[in-house]
Design a protein around this motif. Structure first.
Motif, PDB file in Angstrom:
ATOM      1  N   CYS A 177       1.077   1.237   4.074  1.00 64.73           N
ATOM      2  CA  CYS A 177       1.825   2.501   4.112  1.00 64.73           C
ATOM      3  C   CYS A 177       0.841   3.633   4.393  1.00 64.73           C
ATOM      4  CB  CYS A 177       2.530   2.733   2.791  1.00 64.73           C
ATOM      5  SG  CYS A 177       3.411   4.298   2.715  1.00 64.73           S
ATOM      6  N   PRO A 178       1.089   4.466   5.391  1.00 64.30           N
ATOM      7  CA  PRO A 178       0.108   5.506   5.743  1.00 64.30           C
ATOM      8  C   PRO A 178       0.058   6.659   4.752  1.00 64.30           C
ATOM      9  CG  PRO A 178       2.068   5.680   7.121  1.00 64.30           C
ATOM     10  CD  PRO A 178       2.229   4.428   6.301  1.00 64.30           C
ATOM     11  N   THR A 179       1.136   6.875   3.999  1.00 65.22           N
ATOM     12  CA  THR A 179       1.154   8.002   3.067  1.00 65.22           C
ATOM     13  C   THR A 179       1.722   7.555   1.725  1.00 65.22           C
ATOM     14  OG1 THR A 179       3.394   8.741   3.580  1.00 65.22           O
ATOM     15  CG2 THR A 179       1.623   9.540   5.009  1.00 65.22           C
ATOM     16  N   SER A 180       1.540   8.396   0.730  1.00 66.62           N
ATOM     17  CA  SER A 180       2.048   8.087  -0.604  1.00 66.62           C
ATOM     18  C   SER A 180       3.540   8.357  -0.733  1.00 66.62           C
ATOM     19  CB  SER A 180       1.290   8.914  -1.656  1.00 66.62           C
ATOM     20  OG  SER A 180       1.436  10.291  -1.401  1.00 66.62           O
ATOM     21  N   THR A 181       4.198   8.687   0.383  1.00 70.12           N
ATOM     22  CA  THR A 181       5.638   8.947   0.337  1.00 70.12           C
ATOM     23  C   THR A 181       6.456   7.657   0.436  1.00 70.12           C
ATOM     24  OG1 THR A 181       5.712   9.292   2.729  1.00 70.12           O
ATOM     25  CG2 THR A 181       5.346  11.232   1.337  1.00 70.12           C
ATOM     26  N   CYS A 182       5.819   6.532   0.786  1.00 75.91           N
ATOM     27  CA  CYS A 182       6.527   5.258   0.883  1.00 75.91           C
ATOM     28  C   CYS A 182       7.005   4.825  -0.498  1.00 75.91           C
ATOM     29  CB  CYS A 182       5.629   4.185   1.476  1.00 75.91           C
ATOM     30  SG  CYS A 182       5.047   4.563   3.140  1.00 75.91           S
ATOM     31  N   VAL A 183       8.193   4.284  -0.535  1.00 78.26           N
ATOM     32  CA  VAL A 183       8.766   3.839  -1.803  1.00 78.26           C
ATOM     33  C   VAL A 183       8.530   2.339  -1.959  1.00 78.26           C
ATOM     34  CG1 VAL A 183      10.875   3.618  -3.161  1.00 78.26           C
ATOM     35  CG2 VAL A 183      10.518   5.634  -1.698  1.00 78.26           C
ATOM     36  N   PRO A 184       7.855   1.914  -3.047  1.00 78.71           N
ATOM     37  CA  PRO A 184       7.630   0.478  -3.234  1.00 78.71           C
ATOM     38  C   PRO A 184       8.925  -0.252  -3.546  1.00 78.71           C
ATOM     39  CG  PRO A 184       6.844   1.715  -5.133  1.00 78.71           C
ATOM     40  CD  PRO A 184       7.230   2.718  -4.104  1.00 78.71           C
ATOM     41  N   THR A 185       9.107  -1.411  -2.939  1.00 74.91           N
ATOM     42  CA  THR A 185      10.317  -2.210  -3.167  1.00 74.91           C
ATOM     43  C   THR A 185      10.028  -3.511  -3.898  1.00 74.91           C
ATOM     44  OG1 THR A 185      10.063  -3.255  -0.995  1.00 74.91           O
ATOM     45  CG2 THR A 185      11.437  -1.261  -1.115  1.00 74.91           C
ATOM     46  N   GLU A 186       8.754  -3.887  -4.001  1.00 78.84           N
ATOM     47  CA  GLU A 186       8.392  -5.136  -4.666  1.00 78.84           C
ATOM     48  C   GLU A 186       7.758  -4.829  -6.025  1.00 78.84           C
ATOM     49  OE1 GLU A 186       7.366  -7.888  -0.771  1.00 78.84           O
ATOM     50  OE2 GLU A 186       5.751  -6.770  -1.752  1.00 78.84           O
ATOM     51  N   PRO A 187       8.188  -5.529  -7.074  1.00 85.22           N
ATOM     52  CA  PRO A 187       7.614  -5.252  -8.397  1.00 85.22           C
ATOM     53  C   PRO A 187       6.191  -5.778  -8.515  1.00 85.22           C
ATOM     54  CG  PRO A 187       9.067  -7.143  -8.521  1.00 85.22           C
ATOM     55  CD  PRO A 187       9.201  -6.601  -7.131  1.00 85.22           C
ATOM     56  N   ILE A 188       5.392  -5.113  -9.316  1.00 83.04           N
ATOM     57  CA  ILE A 188       4.098  -5.644  -9.751  1.00 83.04           C
ATOM     58  C   ILE A 188       4.291  -6.131 -11.177  1.00 83.04           C
ATOM     59  CG2 ILE A 188       1.752  -5.016 -10.432  1.00 83.04           C
ATOM     60  CD1 ILE A 188       1.554  -3.299  -7.974  1.00 83.04           C
ATOM     61  N   THR A 189       3.980  -7.397 -11.411  1.00 84.47           N
ATOM     62  CA  THR A 189       4.259  -8.033 -12.695  1.00 84.47           C
ATOM     63  C   THR A 189       2.974  -8.285 -13.475  1.00 84.47           C
ATOM     64  OG1 THR A 189       4.072 -10.307 -11.861  1.00 84.47           O
ATOM     65  CG2 THR A 189       6.212  -9.212 -11.623  1.00 84.47           C
ATOM     66  N   HIS A 196      -5.009 -11.492 -10.397  1.00 81.43           N
ATOM     67  CA  HIS A 196      -5.592 -10.718  -9.289  1.00 81.43           C
ATOM     68  C   HIS A 196      -4.719 -10.778  -8.036  1.00 81.43           C
ATOM     69  CE1 HIS A 196      -9.315 -10.096 -11.534  1.00 81.43           C
ATOM     70  NE2 HIS A 196      -9.341 -11.380 -11.798  1.00 81.43           N
ATOM     71  N   THR A 197      -3.411 -10.988  -8.188  1.00 81.74           N
ATOM     72  CA  THR A 197      -2.514 -11.053  -7.024  1.00 81.74           C
ATOM     73  C   THR A 197      -1.567  -9.855  -6.952  1.00 81.74           C
ATOM     74  OG1 THR A 197      -0.973 -12.436  -8.307  1.00 81.74           O
ATOM     75  CG2 THR A 197      -2.575 -13.574  -6.897  1.00 81.74           C
ATOM     76  N   SER A 198      -1.904  -8.779  -7.668  1.00 82.19           N
ATOM     77  CA  SER A 198      -1.061  -7.574  -7.611  1.00 82.19           C
ATOM     78  C   SER A 198      -1.310  -6.757  -6.354  1.00 82.19           C
ATOM     79  CB  SER A 198      -1.317  -6.703  -8.836  1.00 82.19           C
ATOM     80  OG  SER A 198      -2.630  -6.145  -8.794  1.00 82.19           O
ATOM     81  N   GLY A 199      -2.488  -6.903  -5.764  1.00 84.26           N
ATOM     82  CA  GLY A 199      -2.864  -6.085  -4.619  1.00 84.26           C
ATOM     83  C   GLY A 199      -3.514  -4.771  -5.001  1.00 84.26           C
ATOM     84  N   LEU A 200      -3.610  -4.459  -6.316  1.00 87.66           N
ATOM     85  CA  LEU A 200      -4.234  -3.207  -6.737  1.00 87.66           C
ATOM     86  C   LEU A 200      -5.720  -3.208  -6.407  1.00 87.66           C
ATOM     87  CD1 LEU A 200      -2.570  -2.692 -10.241  1.00 87.66           C
ATOM     88  CD2 LEU A 200      -2.075  -1.438  -8.126  1.00 87.66           C
ATOM     89  N   ALA A 201      -6.236  -2.040  -6.067  1.00 87.35           N
ATOM     90  CA  ALA A 201      -7.649  -1.914  -5.731  1.00 87.35           C
ATOM     91  C   ALA A 201      -8.533  -2.312  -6.915  1.00 87.35           C
ATOM     92  CB  ALA A 201      -7.953  -0.492  -5.286  1.00 87.35           C
ATOM     93  N   ARG A 202      -9.774  -2.637  -6.630  1.00 86.41           N
ATOM     94  CA  ARG A 202     -10.663  -3.202  -7.643  1.00 86.41           C
ATOM     95  C   ARG A 202     -10.971  -2.233  -8.774  1.00 86.41           C
ATOM     96  NH1 ARG A 202     -16.027  -4.475  -9.186  1.00 86.41           N
ATOM     97  NH2 ARG A 202     -16.429  -6.717  -9.296  1.00 86.41           N
ATOM     98  N   ASP A 203     -11.427  -1.018  -8.429  1.00 85.38           N
ATOM     99  CA  ASP A 203     -11.840  -0.047  -9.445  1.00 85.38           C
ATOM    100  C   ASP A 203     -11.310   1.330  -9.066  1.00 85.38           C
ATOM    101  OD1 ASP A 203     -13.774  -1.706 -11.161  1.00 85.38           O
ATOM    102  OD2 ASP A 203     -14.614  -1.991  -9.151  1.00 85.38           O
ATOM    103  N   LEU A 204     -10.291   1.750  -9.776  1.00 85.47           N
ATOM    104  CA  LEU A 204      -9.703   3.071  -9.519  1.00 85.47           C
ATOM    105  C   LEU A 204      -9.920   3.986 -10.715  1.00 85.47           C
ATOM    106  CD1 LEU A 204      -6.301   2.136  -7.793  1.00 85.47           C
ATOM    107  CD2 LEU A 204      -8.401   2.979  -6.712  1.00 85.47           C
ATOM    108  N   PRO A 205     -10.174   5.283 -10.447  1.00 84.82           N
ATOM    109  CA  PRO A 205     -10.384   5.897  -9.132  1.00 84.82           C
ATOM    110  C   PRO A 205     -11.661   5.365  -8.471  1.00 84.82           C
ATOM    111  CG  PRO A 205      -9.957   7.560 -10.818  1.00 84.82           C
ATOM    112  CD  PRO A 205     -10.228   6.291 -11.526  1.00 84.82           C
TER     113      PRO A 205
END
Length: 579
Positions: A177-189, A196-205
């Motif tokens: 998604c190019p911007t933060s305006t996209c609405v997520p449709t898939e849950p993160i469980t 480690h299959t959520s897709g979240l970045a390694r170390d945020l911020p």
């Protein structure tokens, strides 16, 4: 000295043979090319070795504790001692605490080196022991996973719950998604966070790579990325503004952020749905549900003054023991622990009947298994597990369930061979991590010993010749069970005068193996032509009819080793060991 590769001298062939030979080779290549082009079928350039099914066996601890004076264990201990001392002589390790553990406790341990290697006064340097406390970095995730599973057992949460159940305003930027305006449709469980299959970045911020490509900076977790440890709200805001590295449930992406979030979900779930809602931090929750029940006394998150005499400090970066990861990052890497505590945790994982164990057999069966296999046919990922396959004495590649943790000077590792029934706990301080090769040293030393012990126990409890003499109303029955290639084999089975293996396999000379299903019960698994490995046996294990409520390929062992009997309940036959 650099190795020189020299082309060996080749004798000259006689010209009498070289010309006809070359003509023959050219003709052969032309014919092969023509055949390949016409048939459009690749030539079989590679062949695969037929795999052998390694059928399940009961856990090694099921029939009592192992004596640590067994010759195989003594030999393994000496081998590992030599390997450790060889590494120690290189001068690259400050201290080491290492234990090989079974369901009944440690069978081998070593504690060696100073607590504070930079001190010159011997009294100040001290010496490590099994109660010394080390930073365990990402091995903290193992404790967080246990807490999550305990809360699932209590009905407070489920692994497949979405994060939004606990944080309704949680959101993220979908992959690509190019911007933060996209609405997520898939849950993160929670299951995705833990694998480690959520897709979240390694170390945020994330840190800033200001001078790239001239300099590498901004990577890694705090404080390596030049940022402070964040609180929960800061990370949730960063997740909401940062696109996923990959869509959920694609290839695993290692993520400390996901594990910090999992710990926060645990705390929030307990507040919302738990009976005792008093714990307000990860530390308080862990203390209530894991540390106190297991009797762990070397686990903490801060180097409090009263604990400092027990804390092992590394020579390269002694200040890391003073770090405060804050409550949000503690679940991912902020913990201290000791060899005493890691060994007790390992024991409870290997045997859930251990006093104080917090996980049920059902939970362990769900937990200790892979979730994703990488393309190297060697490494897999599970719920916290970093899985490696290691070859046992019979050539079978067994899974080693591992978790590693590394800071600048403090390094930790846990490794479990659940099938063989042993684990390894390791804590070290050193300028560079050597956990992986030391864990490998331990497995190489002890895997053959536990293979030997499993074979001995299996033959004591199940192996040998069994018989039931004929009577006026029945014919003779006999069975012969051996141990080969890491499995129990049924070499011969005559029931009431009939070759039962021939009937089960549908052909004369059929062979069978014992497939353990729980307690002292097995099924006869028959090899089927055309199938490699376990596939054919697995698919047909329960295809047989039943009589008297039992599948006809069922068998049950009863009694102690000295008075053992072998029952085939569908045939109403009980055999005794042949004297």
């Amino acid at each position: 000295m650099e190795k020189q590769w020299i082309t060996p001298h080749r004798p000259q062939h006689s010209s009498r043979w070289s010309y006809p030979f070359n003509i023959f080779i050219i003709a052969l290549i032309a014919l092969t090319t023509a055949w390949y082009s016409l048939n459009l079928t690749p030539l079989p350039l590679f062949t695969t070795r037929a795999s052998i099914c390694h059928t399940p066996l009961p856990p090694i601890h099921a029939y009592g504790p192992l004596g640590d004076d067994h010759p195989a264990l003594l030999r393994a201990g000496k081998q590992l001692e030599r390997a450790i001392q060889s590494r120690w002589k290189k001068g690259t390790i400050d201290s080491i605490n290492l234990a090989v553990v079974t369901a009944h406790g440690s069978v081998w341990e070593i504690s060696q080196g100073p607590l504070r290697p930079n001190e010159t006064d011997p009294l100040e340097r001290g010496a490590v022991d099994r109660d010394s406390m080390y930073r365990i970095a990402s091995v903290s995730k193992l404790f967080t996973m246990v807490e999550t599973l305990v809360l699932q057992q209590k009905g407070v949460l489920k692994l497949d719950d979405p994060v939004t159940r606990f944080f309704p305003n949680f959101t993220y930027v979908p992959y690509e998604c190019p911007t933060s305006t996209c609405v997520p449709t898939e849950p993160i469980t929670l299951r995705q966070l833990a694998s480690h299959t959520s897709g979240l970045a390694r170390d945020l911020p994330a840190g800033s790579a200001t001078n790239w490509p001239h300099e590498r900076s901004g990577g890694g977790p705090p404080p390596i990325n030049d940022l402070p440890f964040p609180d929960r709200d800061t990370v949730l805001q960063s997740i909401a503004a940062t696109p996923l590295v990959a869509a959920p449930y694609t290839a695993p992406i290692y993520s400390n952020t996901a594990w910090s979030l999992l710990g926060a979900c645990n705390v929030q779930a307990n507040k919302l749905f738990g009976e005792d809602t008093s714990p307000s931090t990860h530390w308080e929750l862990l203390e209530r549900d894991v540390l106190v029940p297991l009797g762990l006394n070397g686990t903490s998150f801060l180097a409090a003054e009263e604990l400092k005499p027990r804390i092992a400090v590394g020579s390269a970066y002694p200040g890391e023991v003073e770090l405060d990861f804050l409550d949000f990052s503690n679940p991912a890497g902020g913990q201290f622990s000791s060899l005493h505590d890691l060994a007790k945790l390992l024991t409870s994982i290997l045997d859930p009947s251990t006093p104080g164990a917090v996980l049920t057999p059902y939970t362990l069966r769900e937990w200790v298994r892979p979730m994703h296999a990488f393309g190297d046919d060697n490494n897999e990922v599970g719920l916290v597990w970093e899985i490696m396959k290691f070859q046992d004495s019979y050539g079978t590649r067994q899974r080693i369930y591992q978790k590693y943790g590394n800071l600048e000077s403090s390094h930790a590792a846990i490794a479990i061979n659940a099938e063989a029934g042993f684990g390894v706990a390791l804590l070290t301080t050193s300028p560079q991590s050597q956990t992986a090769p030391i864990i490998e040293d331990a497995i190489k030393a002890f895997q053959p010993a536990f293979d030997r012990l499993r074979q001995e126990r299996a033959m004591t409890m199940f192996g040998g010749a069994w018989e039931l003499p004929p009577s006026r109303t029945r014919n003779a029955s006999e069975a012969r069970i051996s141990f080969k290639q890491g499995s129990l084999w049924l070499d011969r089975l005559i029931l009431n005068g009939t070759d039962a293996l021939q009937l089960l396999g549908g052909r004369k000379g059929a062979s069978g193996r014992l497939w353990w299903t729980g307690s002292d019960q097995f099924r006869i698994a028959v090899d089927l032509p055309g199938y490699e490995g376990c596939l054919g046996q697995w698919a047909t294990l329960d295809e047989y009819g039943r009589k008297q409520g039992w599948a006809i390929n069922s068998l049950v062992f009863k009694g102690p080793a000295s008075h053992r009997s072998l029952h085939f309940p569908a045939a109403a036959l009980a055999l005794r060991r042949k004297l």
